[in-house]
Structures are given as structure tokens and as C-alpha cells.
Design a protein around this motif. Structure first.
Motif, mmCIF file in Angstrom:
data_model
loop_
_atom_site.group_PDB
_atom_site.id
_atom_site.type_symbol
_atom_site.label_atom_id
_atom_site.label_comp_id
_atom_site.label_asym_id
_atom_site.label_seq_id
_atom_site.Cartn_x
_atom_site.Cartn_y
_atom_site.Cartn_z
ATOM 1 N N LEU A 66 0.847 -1.119 -0.114
ATOM 2 C CA LEU A 66 0.057 0.022 0.096
ATOM 3 C C LEU A 66 0.745 1.415 0.041
ATOM 4 C CD1 LEU A 66 -2.469 -1.242 2.768
ATOM 5 C CD2 LEU A 66 -3.162 -0.642 0.505
ATOM 6 N N ARG A 67 0.246 2.494 -0.224
ATOM 7 C CA ARG A 67 0.892 3.691 -0.060
ATOM 8 C C ARG A 67 0.730 4.108 1.312
ATOM 9 N NH1 ARG A 67 1.685 5.455 -5.553
ATOM 10 N NH2 ARG A 67 0.382 4.776 -7.098
ATOM 11 N N LEU A 68 1.822 4.776 1.648
ATOM 12 C CA LEU A 68 1.937 5.328 3.023
ATOM 13 C C LEU A 68 2.491 6.669 3.444
ATOM 14 C CD1 LEU A 68 1.174 4.670 6.317
ATOM 15 C CD2 LEU A 68 3.379 3.825 6.372
ATOM 16 N N VAL A 69 2.000 7.562 3.762
ATOM 17 C CA VAL A 69 2.843 8.721 4.625
ATOM 18 C C VAL A 69 2.394 8.964 5.885
ATOM 19 C CG1 VAL A 69 3.120 11.175 4.320
ATOM 20 C CG2 VAL A 69 2.198 10.028 2.215
ATOM 21 N N SER A 70 3.604 8.677 6.767
ATOM 22 C CA SER A 70 3.240 8.655 8.304
ATOM 23 C C SER A 70 4.508 9.239 9.000
ATOM 24 C CB SER A 70 3.162 7.153 8.592
ATOM 25 O OG SER A 70 2.892 7.478 10.228
ATOM 26 N N GLY A 71 4.415 9.531 10.209
ATOM 27 C CA GLY A 71 5.467 10.132 10.864
ATOM 28 C C GLY A 71 5.117 9.873 12.527
ATOM 29 N N HIS A 72 6.220 10.011 13.350
ATOM 30 C CA HIS A 72 6.180 9.880 14.756
ATOM 31 C C HIS A 72 5.204 10.945 15.392
ATOM 32 C CE1 HIS A 72 8.110 10.287 18.579
ATOM 33 N NE2 HIS A 72 8.060 11.317 18.435
ATOM 34 N N GLY A 73 4.393 10.594 16.182
ATOM 35 C CA GLY A 73 3.491 11.654 16.658
ATOM 36 C C GLY A 73 4.203 12.222 17.860
ATOM 37 N N ILE A 74 4.245 13.750 17.679
ATOM 38 C CA ILE A 74 5.191 14.469 18.529
ATOM 39 C C ILE A 74 4.235 15.160 19.690
ATOM 40 C CG2 ILE A 74 6.507 16.560 18.686
ATOM 41 C CD1 ILE A 74 7.219 16.093 15.506
ATOM 42 N N GLN A 75 5.024 14.766 20.844
ATOM 43 C CA GLN A 75 4.275 15.372 21.880
ATOM 44 C C GLN A 75 5.466 15.579 22.807
ATOM 45 O OE1 GLN A 75 0.816 12.195 22.320
ATOM 46 N NE2 GLN A 75 0.428 13.769 23.658
ATOM 47 N N THR A 76 5.312 16.959 23.363
ATOM 48 C CA THR A 76 6.387 17.551 24.236
ATOM 49 C C THR A 76 5.789 17.980 25.684
ATOM 50 O OG1 THR A 76 6.614 19.521 23.196
ATOM 51 C CG2 THR A 76 8.151 17.832 22.504
ATOM 52 N N VAL A 77 4.455 18.181 25.529
ATOM 53 C CA VAL A 77 3.974 18.644 26.928
ATOM 54 C C VAL A 77 2.349 17.762 26.986
ATOM 55 C CG1 VAL A 77 4.817 20.956 27.359
ATOM 56 C CG2 VAL A 77 2.787 20.671 25.865
ATOM 57 N N GLY A 78 2.126 17.658 28.134
ATOM 58 C CA GLY A 78 0.755 17.117 28.344
ATOM 59 C C GLY A 78 0.522 16.622 29.897
#
Ligand code: GUN
Ligand code: ZN
Length: 473
Positions: A160-172
Motif C-alpha cells: 500500500l501507499r503510506l505517508v506517516s510520522g512519529h506523533g510528537i508530544q512534548t507537553v501534556g
């Protein structure tokens, strides 16, 4: 050597805007889609007019798949779906966006810290995509690099085709804690993922099936330092075709909802400013922005005219997710006003806030919610516009309209074989539903029935670049 697929063909041809999709609708009841051995479309039209496949010696070099009464339509493009929420569809106990994230989603996403669990999620996520015919997708990624590796590897194995990236969270808050990284780690992990996976399959972004995005979860999950560093990173890698993906203007609960909290936290005039380099108080420029032709904003339900104009100006697109917007009580993106702004609007499931994996279910809900908009905003979306939104608009939002999204000659053949008899309720509305005498209206009624009545069992075969995609064992 060519491969010919015979069937009933629907696609939106050329490069229309959404409002011109009905005039661009191609309906070929006795159709042939002819693909060469690189997976490129060399003919789409009536079967009795297709070019001869005979070689110079008169030998016919053609494999023919006669799909009978099946429909051939472009592969669905999902421009917003969350991989770490594979098992979170229908998660109960949250309420609206911020409570749902805290109570249901952050804990669910934290489970991907376990590599075995993450590998299973990658397999199941990819298998779901095959089952529902989502040939291309912008996939919101996991916080865990091993999970992202599993997603890319599994997608590559499947085709399949895929565009993806690491989900970035630096506060929470507390429940987001397992998903947080330091500012520097956020940049390092993203840059590393770009180096390892962006166009990894072919080595060339113009031909790759796998590509990488920079994915800050939303402005409330990052700081001004993160946004500044991501702007720098994007300036470095945009020339390599790297994408940006995030959420915008989803929940407008007064005072305590997402939009008011973003404005309050950053002191900005509007939400989009935080992604546009204007993330300092008063919307003062603090760094480089993240907008552009390879940037997709999920939701954009409550945009100001200025925000829409800025997205149009920069070529930034919207992933419209009406199923999710109902699930989380987020309201409805105003269809007429958003489309009139010139921004490309494509479809997104937003699994798991969206509880449907099948893009045609998203299109069906879009039809319902936009017909229900108040007063003059109410609109009955034409079935060709629905098909456009779930296919060609998605390719456009991904800045890959030249490669797929319809059956124009020269494009890569991404398509679905829909066999209505595999889902009897669909078969029966197609056979017995009321149809007008005039051909155009009857055509539109048939397409509408196909999109409204389609369910997963009828998605019989899925092709990417001319090759059949199946779930690997
Ligand atoms: N905003 C920030 N994170 C999310 C998410 O996971 N889903 C949705 N629908 N909106 C978000
Ligand atoms: Zn989302």
C-alpha cells in the motif's frame, strides 16, 4: 505485456475542482482499464475500443480479467487516520475531544510501548486498510519508533501507499506522560524517521510508495520551542518532499475546549498562526512555518475566513472527518464556505474518533451532515463530488495528483473491484432502486447508491500501481 480489467467504471477524470466534479464524472458501463507492466494506465474507456494488444508478430500479449458486473473505481484515499488508535474505534467514556484524549486515547496509545503489541497493531491496521480499499493514506503515527518501524515494514510488505510520522508530544498531563519526549528527542526521532523511511522503497520521492511526515499532535501537545525547532527541520527537509500533518480547529467548546485553550496558551489571534510560524503572543513570528502543498490539517471545522485564505494561499489542505466530528460532538465543517475558499478538502476517517474505516462511509456522513447545515448553507453534495472527495481530492491533498486518484492515462493504477453480490443490500439497491429515464440522472443515482450502500465485504479486490494487494499471511 498488458493487463486489462473489464468492468463498470466510475472515476472523476482530469483535474477538476470539487464543484466541477459532476461534469468530470466518467461512467463507462462496458469499461476496460488497461495497465502496462509498470502499473501505468495506458487506456481507460469502452472495452470494444481498446487498443490492440497484438505485438509486431501478431501475438496478443494481454492478460484479461473480466470482472463481470463488478464496478472499478479509484482506490480510496484516507487523509487522516491514527495508527495507534487501531483498537480505539468506539472508545467509550471520554466525552468531547480533550476528555476523550485523556481518558481513552492517551492510555490506548501508550500500549504501543510494547513492541509485540505494536507489531500486532501494525499488522491489524494494515489489514484493515486492505479490507476497506484505502490504497493511500496520511497516517498519524505512534510516539514509539519501533511502532513506526513496524508500520512502515508491514505497509511495504503489503504494497500500500503510506505517508506517516512519529506523533510528537512534548507537553501534556499525566495520562499523556508515556507519549512525551524531550524537545530535542522529538526532533531527533522525526529526523531519524525521515532518514530511514522517506522514499525508502524506491529511493526516489517521485516514485516512492512510502513517505514521511512531521506530525506534531496538535498545538496543545507542543511548546513554542518545539514549534520553532519543527519549523527549522521542515525548512531543511521540505525540498525532499517531506509532509506535515496535524489537527486544527476541531473542538470549540467555549472556555475549556481545544480552540480557546490554544488561543489562551499561546496568546495568538487564531489557531492556524501556531502552525504558521506566528506562535508568539499577539501572533508574532517566532520561527519558520509548517504550511504548504504537502501539509494536511485534520478537521478545520471552526476556521475564520483569514485562516481559510491562508491555507488556500499556501496550498495547505483539509482532511474532512465528519464521522469523527459527530462522534466527538465537534460540529460540522461548513461545506460551502470551506470549498469556496479554494482549499482542497479531502476525506479522512480519523479512526479511532471516527468509528468507520471505509471512506465511502465518511462520504455518506458528509452527505448527511451538509444537507443538515442550517439555511442557505444546506447542500446536497453531488455523488461525483463525493467520489472526488474520497479519491482525487485525497491525491491532490497528498500532492500526488499526477500519480493516482483517477484513471487518466499515464497515472499509476490504484483501483478497487467492487462486487455488489458480496453485500446483498448493495446488490439489491443497485438492481431495484428507482432510476430516472434520462441517462445522466440515472448515472448519478447509480453512483450515489454505490457509495451509500457500499460495505466492506463488497470490496473484492484492491490494486496499487497495477498489482493486487492482499494481506500477507
Ligand atoms: N487532536 C489531538 N489529538 C487528536 C486525536 O487523536 N484525535 C482527534 N480527533 N483529534 C485530536
Ligand atoms: Zn485525528
Amino acid at each position: 505485456m498488458t493487463t486489462t480489467h473489464l468492468g463498470r467504471i466510475f472515476h472523476v477524470a482530469g483535474r477538476p475542482t470539487v464543484t466541477d466534479a459532476d461534469t468530470a464524472l466518467a461512467w463507462i458501463p462496458d469499461g476496460a482499464l488497461v495497465v502496462d507492466d509498470t502499473g501505468t494506465i495506458i487506456y481507460c474507456g469502452p472495452r470494444d475500443r481498446r487498443p490492440s494488444a497484438a505485438g509486431p508478430d501478431g501475438v496478443v500479449e494481454e492478460t484479461v480479467h473480466d470482472h463481470g458486473d463488478a464496478f472499478l473505481i479509484p482506490g480510496f484515499v484516507d487523509t487522516h487516520i491514527h495508527f495507534p488508535q487501531t483498537y480505539s474505534v468506539d472508545a467509550y467514556g471520554g466525552g468531547q475531544l480533550l476528555e476523550w484524549l485523556e481518558h481513552c486515547i492517551f492510555p490506548a496509545e501508550a500500549r504501543l510501548a510494547d513492541p509485540v503489541f505494536a507489531a500486532r497493531a501494525a499488522r491489524d491496521f494494515t489489514a484493515r486498510r486492505v479490507a476497506v480499499g484505502t490504497t493511500a493514506a496520511m497516517v498519524f503515527g505512534s510516539a514509539f519508533p519501533h511502532a513506526q518501524d513496524a508500520l512502515f515494514s508491514e505497509t511495504e510488505r503489503t504494497g500500500l501507499r503510506l505517508v506517516s510520522g512519529h506523533g510528537i508530544q512534548t507537553v501534556g498531563g499525566e495520562s499523556a506522560a508515556p507519549l512525551l519526549t524531550s524537545e530535542s528527542a522529538a526532533i531527533e526521532l522525526t529526523a531519524d524517521e525521515i532518514d530511514r523511511w522517506h522514499a525508502k522503497d524506491s529511493g526516489d520521492v517521485a516514485t516512492a510508495l512510502l513517505q514521511v511526515a512531521i506530525v506534531p499532535r496538535f498545538s496543545l501537545s507542543v511548546t513554542t520551542e518545539t514549534l520553532a525547532a519543527l519549523g527549522e527541520l521542515y525548512a531543511d527537509v521540505a525540498g525532499r518532499g517531506v509532509y506535515v500533518h496535524t489537527h486544527l480547529n476541531e473542538n470549540n467548546r467555549p472556555g475549556t475546549g481545544e480552540i480557546d485553550l490554544v488561543k489562551g496558551t499561546f496568546g495568538v489571534k487564531n489557531y492556524l498562526d501556531t502552525y504558521d510560524g506566528r506562535f508568539l503572543p499577539g501572533s508574532v513570528v517566532g520561527g519558520a512555518g509548517l504550511l504548504g502543498r504537502r501539509t494536511i490539517m485534520a478537521h478545520a471545522v471552526h476556521c475564520t475566513d483569514e485562516e481559510l485564505a491562508r491555507m488556500a494561499e499556501t496550498g495547505t489542505s483539509i482532511a474532512h472527518c465528519p464521522v469523527s466530528q459527530q462522534f466527538l460532538g465537534s460540529g460540522t465543517m461548513p461545506w460551502r464556505r470551506t470549498v469556496a475558499s479554494g482549499v482542497t478538502v479531502a476525506a479522512g476517517t480519523d479512526v479511532g474518533a471516527g468509528d468507520e474505516w471505509l471512506i465511502s462511509r465518511v462520504l455518506a456522513d458528509a452527505f448527511k451532515v451538509h444537507l443538515s447545515e442550517p439555511g442557505d448553507d444546506s447542500v446536497a453534495i453531488h455523488p461525483a463530488q463525493m467520489l472526488f472527495t474520497g479519491s482525487l481530492a485525497g491525491a491532490r491533498a497528498l500532492d500526488m495528483e499526477d500519480r493516482f486518484g483517477n484513471f487518466d492515462v499515464g497515472k499509476e493504477a490504484d483501483f478497487l473491484v467492487i462486487r455488489p453480490e458480496l453485500w446483498p443490500p448493495l446488490d439489491s439497491i443497485l438492481q431495484h432502486g428507482i432510476r430516472a429515464d434520462d441517462e445522466t440522472t440515472a448515472r448519478d443515482q447509480t453512483l450515489f447508491a454505490l457509495l451509500m450502500g457500499l460495505r466492506e465485504p463488497a470490496v473484492a479486490e484492491v490494486y496499487v500501481r497495477g498489482s493486487r494487494v492482499t494481506t500477507p499471511s
